[in-house]
Write a protein that holds these residues in place. Structure first.
Motif, PDB file in Angstrom:
ATOM      1  N   THR A   1       0.785  -1.231  -0.060  1.00  0.00           N
ATOM      2  CA  THR A   1       0.002  -0.146  -0.186  1.00  0.00           C
ATOM      3  C   THR A   1       0.933   1.102  -0.039  1.00  0.00           C
ATOM      4  N   GLU A   2       2.035   1.138   0.548  1.00  0.00           N
ATOM      5  CA  GLU A   2       2.959   2.302   0.734  1.00  0.00           C
ATOM      6  C   GLU A   2       4.436   1.901   0.557  1.00  0.00           C
ATOM      7  N   THR A   3       5.127   2.369  -0.030  1.00  0.00           N
ATOM      8  CA  THR A   3       6.661   2.041  -0.315  1.00  0.00           C
ATOM      9  C   THR A   3       7.464   3.433  -0.148  1.00  0.00           C
TER      10      THR A   3
ATOM     11  N   GLY B   1      15.016   9.803  -1.281  1.00  0.00           N
ATOM     12  CA  GLY B   1      15.063  10.207   0.340  1.00  0.00           C
ATOM     13  C   GLY B   1      13.678   9.932   1.003  1.00  0.00           C
ATOM     14  N   CYS B   2      12.867  10.849   1.492  1.00  0.00           N
ATOM     15  CA  CYS B   2      11.761  10.763   2.528  1.00  0.00           C
ATOM     16  C   CYS B   2      10.633  10.794   1.710  1.00  0.00           C
ATOM     17  N   SER B   3      10.410  10.682   0.408  1.00  0.00           N
ATOM     18  CA  SER B   3       9.415  10.421  -0.528  1.00  0.00           C
ATOM     19  C   SER B   3       8.645   9.095  -0.004  1.00  0.00           C
ATOM     20  N   ILE B   4       7.365   9.331   0.204  1.00  0.00           N
ATOM     21  CA  ILE B   4       6.284   8.187   0.308  1.00  0.00           C
ATOM     22  C   ILE B   4       5.442   8.027  -0.883  1.00  0.00           C
ATOM     23  N   PHE B   5       5.608   6.601  -1.234  1.00  0.00           N
ATOM     24  CA  PHE B   5       4.987   6.331  -2.514  1.00  0.00           C
ATOM     25  C   PHE B   5       3.857   5.485  -2.151  1.00  0.00           C
TER      26      PHE B   5
ATOM     27  N   TYR C   1       3.635   3.210  -8.303  1.00  0.00           N
ATOM     28  CA  TYR C   1       3.856   3.739  -6.878  1.00  0.00           C
ATOM     29  C   TYR C   1       3.753   5.337  -7.202  1.00  0.00           C
ATOM     30  N   HIS C   2       2.819   5.950  -6.637  1.00  0.00           N
ATOM     31  CA  HIS C   2       2.850   7.432  -6.895  1.00  0.00           C
ATOM     32  C   HIS C   2       3.130   8.263  -5.265  1.00  0.00           C
TER      33      HIS C   2
ATOM     34  N   CYS D   1      10.485  -1.414 -11.515  1.00  0.00           N
ATOM     35  CA  CYS D   1      11.583  -0.462 -11.431  1.00  0.00           C
ATOM     36  C   CYS D   1      11.994  -0.043 -10.092  1.00  0.00           C
ATOM     37  N   CYS D   2      11.307  -0.230  -9.144  1.00  0.00           N
ATOM     38  CA  CYS D   2      11.480  -0.288  -7.651  1.00  0.00           C
ATOM     39  C   CYS D   2      12.732  -1.007  -7.270  1.00  0.00           C
ATOM     40  N   LYS D   3      13.225  -2.236  -8.019  1.00  0.00           N
ATOM     41  CA  LYS D   3      13.942  -3.146  -7.767  1.00  0.00           C
ATOM     42  C   LYS D   3      15.350  -2.744  -8.387  1.00  0.00           C
TER      43      LYS D   3
END
Length: 255
Positions: A65-67, A73-77, A111-112, A124-126
């Motif tokens: 749900t979040e990553t 940095g501190c960005s929450i997706f 993820y936004h 792409c998160c990987k």
């Protein structure tokens, strides 16, 4: 392919509205597939629904749900099922977000980060920050001054616009590839030749640069090792079955 989210006792649960994830079975085939979640290509392992036949990357089968991502940095997706769209001049809908890693349009799951206006495909998160291959260190960067070995350009472009995206560049400055261009290699070959297109990708011009130096065999091996790792991440292949295909195609194509 709708999703319903709810959070009892602060625990996020994801279920399909037309079927449950329990009907998905992990299978592996040495061929490309189109993920019904993120709409990107996949290879090797995938989860297949025994009811509807939908195929998903592992990252799309188990969305968070979040990553977060170390690069931002501190960005929450936050996970999104549906892509952002807008209306063009002809009153037709088009995708309005690009992945900040590969530069490709967001057409499905993503993820936004609303606060920082950032978007990432699940696979792409990987992508790793650093890769050590054959004693050569590759760094992941957003801005580079050298030209990509594939497109021969510094900035990424789809022909109509400059797009965001990362590059991998070696500390020795001999190797530089846009992540965007790696996806273009796969797309170009797939459109021309079908599922087995990876066996026909032409990598010859990747090693034509006179400034690279070193022996051709060393250059080939480094490029092969580098590509198989990045493509495995982009295609969501945790077992790196893609490596066997790449080793064969690059060996035949570059010799």
């Amino acid at each position: 392919m709708g999703f319903t989210f709810w959070t009892p006792n602060n625990m996020s649960i994801v279920r399909r509205t037309h079927d449950c994830y329990e009907h998905y079975e992990l299978k592996s085939y040495e061929k490309l597939f189109s993920c019904d979640g993120c709409k990107m290509k996949g290879f090797g392992q995938r989860y297949i629904c025994n009811l509807c036949g939908h195929e998903l990357h592992q990252e799309c089968r188990f969305p968070k749900t979040e990553t977060t991502h170390e690069y931002f940095g501190c960005s929450i997706f936050t996970f999104r099922e549906k892509p952002f769209t807008r209306t063009d001049r002809n009153n037709k809908k088009e995708y309005s977000k690009c992945c900040d890693a590969c530069g490709k349009d967001i057409c499905g799951f993503s993820y936004h980060c609303e606060a920082d206006n950032l978007d990432l495909h699940p696979c792409c998160c990987k992508l790793q920050e650093k890769l050590l291959i054959d004693d050569t260190m590759f760094d992941r960067r957003a801005n580079v001054s050298s030209k990509c070995m594939w497109c021969k350009k510094r900035k990424i472009s789809d022909g109509q616009r400059d797009v965001p995206g990362w590059s991998y560049i070696s500390t020795c400055k001999k190797y530089h590839l846009h992540v965007y261009c790696m996806t273009e290699m796969m797309h170009e070959a797939y459109m021309k030749n079908g599922d087995l297109a990876l066996e026909k990708v032409d990598f010859k011009h990747l090693v034509k640069s006179k400034r690279m130096g070193g022996s051709r065999s060393t250059t080939f091996e480094t490029i092969k090792s580098f590509l198989k790792i990045i493509l495995a991440a982009l295609l969501g292949d945790p077992t790196m079955l893609i490596s066997n295909v790449l080793v064969e195609l690059v060996t035949r194509g570059l010799q």
